[in-house]
Design an enzyme around this catalytic site. Structure first.
Site, PDB file in Angstrom:
ATOM      1  N   HIS A 156     -15.036  -0.029   8.830  1.00  0.00           N
ATOM      2  CA  HIS A 156     -14.946  -1.071   7.796  1.00  0.00           C
ATOM      3  C   HIS A 156     -13.587  -1.767   7.838  1.00  0.00           C
ATOM      4  O   HIS A 156     -13.489  -2.981   7.813  1.00  0.00           O
ATOM      5  CB  HIS A 156     -15.191  -0.421   6.431  1.00  0.00           C
ATOM      6  CG  HIS A 156     -14.322   0.788   6.157  1.00  0.00           C
ATOM      7  ND1 HIS A 156     -14.097   1.773   7.091  1.00  0.00           N
ATOM      8  CD2 HIS A 156     -13.589   1.159   5.068  1.00  0.00           C
ATOM      9  CE1 HIS A 156     -13.292   2.689   6.571  1.00  0.00           C
ATOM     10  NE2 HIS A 156     -12.967   2.334   5.359  1.00  0.00           N
ATOM     11  N   ARG A 157     -12.524  -0.951   7.922  1.00  0.00           N
ATOM     12  CA  ARG A 157     -11.158  -1.506   7.921  1.00  0.00           C
ATOM     13  C   ARG A 157     -10.930  -2.346   9.170  1.00  0.00           C
ATOM     14  O   ARG A 157     -10.355  -3.432   9.103  1.00  0.00           O
ATOM     15  CB  ARG A 157     -10.158  -0.340   7.852  1.00  0.00           C
ATOM     16  CG  ARG A 157      -8.695  -0.737   7.877  1.00  0.00           C
ATOM     17  CD  ARG A 157      -7.806   0.362   7.376  1.00  0.00           C
ATOM     18  NE  ARG A 157      -8.182   0.750   6.031  1.00  0.00           N
ATOM     19  CZ  ARG A 157      -8.874   1.854   5.740  1.00  0.00           C
ATOM     20  NH1 ARG A 157      -9.212   2.716   6.688  1.00  0.00           N
ATOM     21  NH2 ARG A 157      -9.227   2.109   4.498  1.00  0.00           N
ATOM     22  N   ASP A 163     -12.915  10.855   5.691  1.00  0.00           N
ATOM     23  CA  ASP A 163     -13.281  10.870   7.122  1.00  0.00           C
ATOM     24  C   ASP A 163     -14.015  12.150   7.563  1.00  0.00           C
ATOM     25  O   ASP A 163     -14.946  12.056   8.369  1.00  0.00           O
ATOM     26  CB  ASP A 163     -12.041  10.662   8.005  1.00  0.00           C
ATOM     27  CG  ASP A 163     -11.652   9.188   8.087  1.00  0.00           C
ATOM     28  OD1 ASP A 163     -12.482   8.327   7.721  1.00  0.00           O
ATOM     29  OD2 ASP A 163     -10.525   8.898   8.516  1.00  0.00           O
ATOM     30  N   LYS A 209     -12.817   5.328  15.753  1.00  0.00           N
ATOM     31  CA  LYS A 209     -12.925   4.849  14.363  1.00  0.00           C
ATOM     32  C   LYS A 209     -12.591   3.355  14.284  1.00  0.00           C
ATOM     33  O   LYS A 209     -13.304   2.590  13.645  1.00  0.00           O
ATOM     34  CB  LYS A 209     -12.001   5.665  13.443  1.00  0.00           C
ATOM     35  CG  LYS A 209     -12.116   5.231  11.991  1.00  0.00           C
ATOM     36  CD  LYS A 209     -11.251   6.022  11.041  1.00  0.00           C
ATOM     37  CE  LYS A 209     -11.395   5.462   9.624  1.00  0.00           C
ATOM     38  NZ  LYS A 209     -10.459   6.056   8.667  1.00  0.00           N
ATOM     39  N   PHE A 238      -8.130  10.337   7.463  1.00  0.00           N
ATOM     40  CA  PHE A 238      -7.697  10.660   6.101  1.00  0.00           C
ATOM     41  C   PHE A 238      -8.901  10.571   5.158  1.00  0.00           C
ATOM     42  O   PHE A 238     -10.009  10.223   5.577  1.00  0.00           O
ATOM     43  CB  PHE A 238      -6.589   9.690   5.652  1.00  0.00           C
ATOM     44  CG  PHE A 238      -7.074   8.283   5.415  1.00  0.00           C
ATOM     45  CD1 PHE A 238      -7.305   7.429   6.477  1.00  0.00           C
ATOM     46  CD2 PHE A 238      -7.299   7.805   4.121  1.00  0.00           C
ATOM     47  CE1 PHE A 238      -7.755   6.130   6.268  1.00  0.00           C
ATOM     48  CE2 PHE A 238      -7.743   6.502   3.896  1.00  0.00           C
ATOM     49  CZ  PHE A 238      -7.973   5.668   4.978  1.00  0.00           C
ATOM     50  N   ASN A 267      -0.642   3.917   1.218  1.00  0.00           N
ATOM     51  CA  ASN A 267      -1.428   4.710   2.162  1.00  0.00           C
ATOM     52  C   ASN A 267      -1.057   4.329   3.600  1.00  0.00           C
ATOM     53  O   ASN A 267      -1.480   3.309   4.118  1.00  0.00           O
ATOM     54  CB  ASN A 267      -2.918   4.449   1.885  1.00  0.00           C
ATOM     55  CG  ASN A 267      -3.829   5.335   2.691  1.00  0.00           C
ATOM     56  OD1 ASN A 267      -3.465   5.790   3.765  1.00  0.00           O
ATOM     57  ND2 ASN A 267      -5.023   5.566   2.182  1.00  0.00           N
ATOM     58  N   THR A 296       0.850  -1.201   0.000  1.00  0.00           N
ATOM     59  CA  THR A 296       0.000   0.000   0.000  1.00  0.00           C
ATOM     60  C   THR A 296       0.877   1.239   0.000  1.00  0.00           C
ATOM     61  O   THR A 296       2.005   1.220   0.486  1.00  0.00           O
ATOM     62  CB  THR A 296      -0.943   0.041   1.218  1.00  0.00           C
ATOM     63  OG1 THR A 296      -1.760   1.218   1.134  1.00  0.00           O
ATOM     64  CG2 THR A 296      -0.195   0.067   2.544  1.00  0.00           C
ATOM     65  N   ASP A 337      -8.384  -3.041  -0.345  1.00  0.00           N
ATOM     66  CA  ASP A 337      -9.035  -2.080  -1.215  1.00  0.00           C
ATOM     67  C   ASP A 337     -10.292  -1.596  -0.524  1.00  0.00           C
ATOM     68  O   ASP A 337     -11.026  -2.389   0.064  1.00  0.00           O
ATOM     69  CB  ASP A 337      -9.378  -2.733  -2.563  1.00  0.00           C
ATOM     70  CG  ASP A 337      -9.239  -1.720  -3.659  1.00  0.00           C
ATOM     71  OD1 ASP A 337      -8.095  -1.372  -3.993  1.00  0.00           O
ATOM     72  OD2 ASP A 337     -10.277  -1.227  -4.162  1.00  0.00           O
ATOM     73  N   LYS A 393      -3.747   3.465   6.246  1.00  0.00           N
ATOM     74  CA  LYS A 393      -4.319   2.112   6.228  1.00  0.00           C
ATOM     75  C   LYS A 393      -3.515   1.214   7.157  1.00  0.00           C
ATOM     76  O   LYS A 393      -4.072   0.424   7.917  1.00  0.00           O
ATOM     77  CB  LYS A 393      -4.273   1.525   4.812  1.00  0.00           C
ATOM     78  CG  LYS A 393      -5.324   2.052   3.856  1.00  0.00           C
ATOM     79  CD  LYS A 393      -5.246   1.239   2.564  1.00  0.00           C
ATOM     80  CE  LYS A 393      -6.300   1.613   1.571  1.00  0.00           C
ATOM     81  NZ  LYS A 393      -6.203   0.801   0.345  1.00  0.00           N
TER      82      LYS A 393
END
Ligand code: ITT
Length: 200
Positions: free
Chosen positions: A175-176, A150, A170, A147, A15, A13, A71, A18
């Site tokens: 979801h993550r 958000d 969070k 990020f 990012n 990644t 993803d 993440k």
């Protein structure tokens, strides 16, 4: 695995957020992800799982061992699921302002974030783990944590955006967090797989 030592697993990644959010969840499972520089090829598809699956296979072939990919995207009901798999591109182009503009005057503000974690164990064996959080699109951007989208996403049951809530809240419902928790649970019950990465 000794107490305090973590199994380090590569994640393809660019990012950093993440990785930070995934590690927030995975520390409970004795796992730590670290970024690797392997090109994450993203096919065009409406389906995050298909995109993640393909990327996981590409990363496996490039590195010769299993690599985590993830993803994710924001799906807005009134926009037919847009930006969905195009979230990264939409964020970079029209940004928060552009999405808020598309939502101007729209009463149905329902949206969800989805994340798919994928890992290829061989050319034929790709595991995927999906997480979703329902919520709504705020009227304006608020907050400075996190990020991407958000600042405009309010999770169900709250009046504040992810960017106002911060990483702890969070990661208790995102979801993550859900996708990586499922990944952690799976590794816990398939402990042998950890030897693929463990260094002596
Ligand atoms: P890599 O592909 O290098 O992993 P990326 O940011 O490009 O990083 P994606 O292709 O999966 O990742 O795009 C996901 C985009 O969706 C991301 O850039 C954000 O704009 C948005 N997004 C996903 N999860 C998010 C979250 O938890 N909070 C805010 N925005 C998020």
């Amino acid at each position: 695995m000794g107490r305090g030592s973590r199994v380090r697993i590569p994640m393809a990644t660019r990012n950093r957020n993440k990785i930070d959010e995934a590690n927030y969840v995975l520390r409970d499972f004795g796992i730590e992800l670290y970024p690797v520089n392997v090109e994450k090829l993203e096919i065009q598809s409406e389906d995050l799982e298909e995109i993640a699956r393909f990327a996981a296979l590409q990363a496996y072939q490039a590195l010769g061992k299993p690599v985590v990919v993830e993803d994710s995207g924001l799906f807005i009901e009134a926009l037919g699921g847009f930006p969905g798999p195009y979230s990264s591109y939409v964020y970079k182009t029209i940004g928060l302002k552009g999405v808020l503009k598309l939502m101007e005057g729209e009463e149905n503000r329902k949206a969800y974030f989805e994340a798919v974690v994928a890992i290829a164990l061989s050319e034929r064996d790709v595991k995927t783990f999906v997480g979703r959080v329902e919520g709504r699109i705020a009227g304006e951007a608020r907050g400075s944590h996190g990020f991407g989208f958000d600042p405009i996403f309010i999770p169900m049951g709250f009046d504040t955006t992810f960017a106002e809530l911060g990483i702890e809240v969070k990661c208790s419902l995102s979801h993550r967090a859900k996708a990586f928790r499922a990944f952690g649970e799976w590794l816990r019950t398939n402990i042998d797989i950890l030897s693929l990465w463990e260094t002596p």
